[in-house]
Design a protein around this motif. Structure first.
Motif, PDB file in Angstrom:
ATOM      1  N   LEU A  87      62.965  50.089  19.250  1.00 28.20           N
ATOM      2  CA  LEU A  87      61.891  50.413  20.195  1.00 28.20           C
ATOM      3  C   LEU A  87      60.528  50.403  19.498  1.00 28.20           C
ATOM      4  N   GLN A  88      60.454  51.059  18.340  1.00 25.74           N
ATOM      5  CA  GLN A  88      59.154  51.118  17.655  1.00 25.74           C
ATOM      6  C   GLN A  88      58.711  49.746  17.167  1.00 25.74           C
TER       7      GLN A  88
ATOM      8  N   ASN B 227      57.312  48.104  20.143  1.00 25.15           N
ATOM      9  CA  ASN B 227      55.995  48.675  20.423  1.00 25.15           C
ATOM     10  C   ASN B 227      54.933  48.006  19.553  1.00 25.15           C
TER      11      ASN B 227
ATOM     12  N   LEU C 131      54.307  44.284  20.508  1.00 20.18           N
ATOM     13  CA  LEU C 131      53.511  44.128  21.721  1.00 20.18           C
ATOM     14  C   LEU C 131      52.051  44.462  21.485  1.00 20.18           C
TER      15      LEU C 131
ATOM     16  N   ALA D 209      58.117  42.331  26.274  1.00 22.48           N
ATOM     17  CA  ALA D 209      57.918  43.477  27.161  1.00 22.48           C
ATOM     18  C   ALA D 209      59.247  43.898  27.791  1.00 22.48           C
TER      19      ALA D 209
ATOM     20  N   ARG E   9      61.546  45.349  25.078  1.00 24.40           N
ATOM     21  CA  ARG E   9      61.056  46.681  24.699  1.00 24.40           C
ATOM     22  C   ARG E   9      61.554  47.717  25.715  1.00 24.40           C
TER      23      ARG E   9
ATOM     24  N   LEU F 235      63.811  50.930  25.181  1.00 27.51           N
ATOM     25  CA  LEU F 235      63.385  52.247  25.658  1.00 27.51           C
ATOM     26  C   LEU F 235      64.543  52.969  26.359  1.00 27.51           C
TER      27      LEU F 235
ATOM     28  N   ALA G 101      66.873  54.119  23.553  1.00 33.34           N
ATOM     29  CA  ALA G 101      66.328  55.143  22.655  1.00 33.34           C
ATOM     30  C   ALA G 101      65.967  56.409  23.420  1.00 33.34           C
ATOM     31  N   ASN G 102      65.413  56.254  24.621  1.00 30.39           N
ATOM     32  CA  ASN G 102      65.020  57.416  25.415  1.00 30.39           C
ATOM     33  C   ASN G 102      66.003  57.624  26.571  1.00 30.39           C
TER      34      ASN G 102
ATOM     35  N   GLU H  53      63.635  56.752  32.336  1.00 26.07           N
ATOM     36  CA  GLU H  53      62.290  56.472  31.833  1.00 26.07           C
ATOM     37  C   GLU H  53      62.030  54.961  31.801  1.00 26.07           C
TER      38      GLU H  53
ATOM     39  N   GLU I 167      59.058  52.630  33.592  1.00 28.59           N
ATOM     40  CA  GLU I 167      58.225  51.729  32.795  1.00 28.59           C
ATOM     41  C   GLU I 167      58.389  50.277  33.235  1.00 28.59           C
TER      42      GLU I 167
ATOM     43  N   LYS J 297      56.259  48.993  36.014  1.00 29.64           N
ATOM     44  CA  LYS J 297      54.834  48.772  35.743  1.00 29.64           C
ATOM     45  C   LYS J 297      54.562  47.399  35.119  1.00 29.64           C
ATOM     46  N   LEU J 298      55.621  46.672  34.787  1.00 28.83           N
ATOM     47  CA  LEU J 298      55.424  45.466  33.983  1.00 28.83           C
ATOM     48  C   LEU J 298      54.772  44.308  34.723  1.00 28.83           C
TER      49      LEU J 298
END
Lengths: 116, 413
Positions: free
Chosen positions: B318-319, B322, B325, B334, B337, B341, B344-345, B349, B353, B356-357
């Motif tokens: 994920l990082q 990030n 991007l 995107a 990622r 997410l 990882a999260n 969530e 997200e 919104k892409l």
């Protein structure tokens, strides 16, 4: 699409003394990385900007230089990024996710005037 | 090696060497003459070896014959004589003794210089890839058309136009000056990266051809890595990325050239050797202070060399996405990622997200959402799969999506 400056403000006197462990630093970084990555994933990040140290100086007329700026204002600028959005409202909406809000800080959203 | 495979193999490996040396000698304006000489040489090889059997050292044979053909041309072809001999004479003592230097050193130098000439910013990236395939990899217009899913005629025209442009711009076959090399290398690396991707993600059904494209991109990048002047961290990072991806080559396509998803791949088919090479070049790439997108992509690919899901793995992925991007946006990054997410999260969530892409007409976007909804809401998952099917363009994507739809529908019964 317009460009917007997001200014992160926080209480400059609060974060100076506590020594953090690498794990704590890592844990503090993640929300920022995830938030910025999320903006970049929408192709709305114009510049990742910079973080600012708390220490600084303010230069005034007549050769007056003071330490600051947090001496005078409780809300020191801690960093900034530039994003693009369709409107000031959208830019503000994006700012709602900023981790500074969890730290007692705030985000100032400003429209950048185009050069011409 | 089998006798029938030898000529195609030599064509792949030796064509670019001889042509680079000759073009370097003649200048880019006479590139067609160099191409004719090398083609003639291979034609003669096919005829002679077919009748008389293989020479002891086929490569040396090719070098000797192409040297002789060049000398013959110099002697007998009036036009060639006037135009080129004059130019060569400046640097050569006399033209009977003309030196066609096919030593390892000159071959390597000429090839490198040729890479830079072909990846010149005066021609489009598309043309650079085409020319790289044509001149550096010995691919004909037919094969390039197959890889690009285009037709022979338009590829041929594209190659001709690109060659003309290099001629009119009088591009020299030389390495850029030191202060320019990093800048020019960026263009070269982009072309190598796309060349590799062309093979890796091509829609062409020709599996062997696709693998060849990847291997050629790796060989050329290796050349850059082996040369002192071009051996910068980005080159090694790109090479590392290529090795990690190529390690899955045997596992990611079935007999019909259809994609087998990462999750469904047989790890035993992954090449340990290439994974280790990838790690080696990733280490080599870690000097210097510039974090390029190749570094980030190679690191992401590294985490994918182990299928086991751990918190650490997905947090790292994920990082890395990030950072990638922030450095450079791409829709694929995107989407990937957002998948990272979810791992990882949380899927919840990731769904917020994902919406919104702004990629609602991308079939991969809907495939991703279907994946995220898989355990949360199968009705929504199914809806997204069907939308994905509507937006998908290629046969292999459609096959894959229909399979997934069937799987969910069967479970619901």
């Amino acid at each position: 699409m317009k460009d917007f400056l997001l200014l992160f403000r926080r209480d400059g006197s609060a974060d100076t003394n506590t020594q953090m462990s690498p794990e704590q630093i890592q844990a503090m970084m993640k929300p920022w990385q995830d938030w910025m990555g999320g903006i970049a994933a929408q192709n709305k990040l114009v510049s990742p900007g910079n973080r600012l140290e708390a220490a600084g100086k303010v230069v005034k007329p007549n050769n007056v230089i003071t330490n600051g700026p947090y001496v005078e204002t409780k809300e020191a600028v801690g960093g900034y990024i530039i994003i693009k959005a369709a409107s000031l409202e959208e830019a503000a909406e994006i700012s709602k996710g900023c981790p500074i809000l969890q730290m007692g800080g705030n985000v100032e959203v400003r429209t950048i005037l185009p050069m011409n | 090696m089998h006798e029938q495979e030898l000529i195609p193999h030599l064509f792949r490996t030796e064509y670019r060497k001889i042509i680079s040396v000759l073009v370097k000698l003649f200048g880019i304006e006479h590139i067609e003459i160099a191409e004719d000489i090398v083609s003639d040489t291979f034609l003669q090889a096919a005829e002679t070896w077919g009748q008389k059997g293989l020479p002891q050292n086929p490569t040396a044979w090719l070098y000797t014959v192409s040297k002789n053909k060049t000398k013959d041309l110099l002697k007998h072809n009036a036009i060639f004589n006037k135009k080129i001999a004059v130019e060569i004479k400046h640097t050569q003592a006399s033209f009977e003794e003309i030196e066609i230097d096919l030593s390892n050193k000159n071959i390597n130098d000429s090839q490198l210089q040729m890479i830079f000439a072909i990846c010149h910013p005066c021609i489009t990236t598309e043309s650079q890839i085409g020319l790289a395939l044509n001149i550096l990899c010995g691919f004909g217009a037919e094969e390039i058309a197959d890889a690009f899913l285009s037709n022979r005629e338009s590829i041929y025209k594209r190659l001709q136009r690109a060659k003309e442009k290099l001629k009119t711009e009088k591009i020299n076959i030389e390495l850029p000056i030191e202060s320019e090399i990093n800048n020019r290398l960026e263009t070269v690396l982009t072309t190598m990266y796309l060349l590799f991707n062309e093979g890796y993600y091509s829609e062409s059904q020709n599996v062997t051809l696709r693998k060849d494209l990847c291997l050629e991109a790796m060989r050329l990048t290796l050349l850059l890595s082996e040369n002192e002047g071009t051996n910068i961290p980005q080159v090694n990072a790109l090479l590392s990325l290529m090795c990690f991806h190529a390690s899955r080559f045997e596992a990611r396509l079935n007999q019909n050239g259809e994609i087998i998803l990462y999750e469904d791949q047989d790890e035993k088919l992954w090449s340990r050797e290439l994974i280790e090479k990838g790690e080696y070049y990733l280490n080599k790439a870690s000097s210097g202070n510039k974090l390029s997108k190749y570094h980030l992509e190679a690191a992401i690919a590294f985490w994918h060399t182990n299928k086991t899901d751990t918190k650490e793995k997905w947090e790292n992925i994920l990082q890395l996405y990030n950072k990638l991007l922030v450095l450079e946006y791409s829709p694929v990054a995107a989407l990937n990622r957002t998948y990272g997410l979810s791992k990882a999260n949380s899927s919840e969530e990731a769904i917020i997200e994902a919406e919104k892409l702004g990629l609602k007409e991308n079939h991969l976007y809907h495939s991703l959402l279907a994946e995220l909804y898989k355990t949360i809401d199968t009705v929504k998952a199914l809806e997204h799969l069907k939308t994905a099917l509507k937006f998908s363009k290629t046969t292999s994507d459609k096959i894959l999506l229909r399979k997934k739809i069937k799987l969910i529908e069967e479970k619901k019964k």
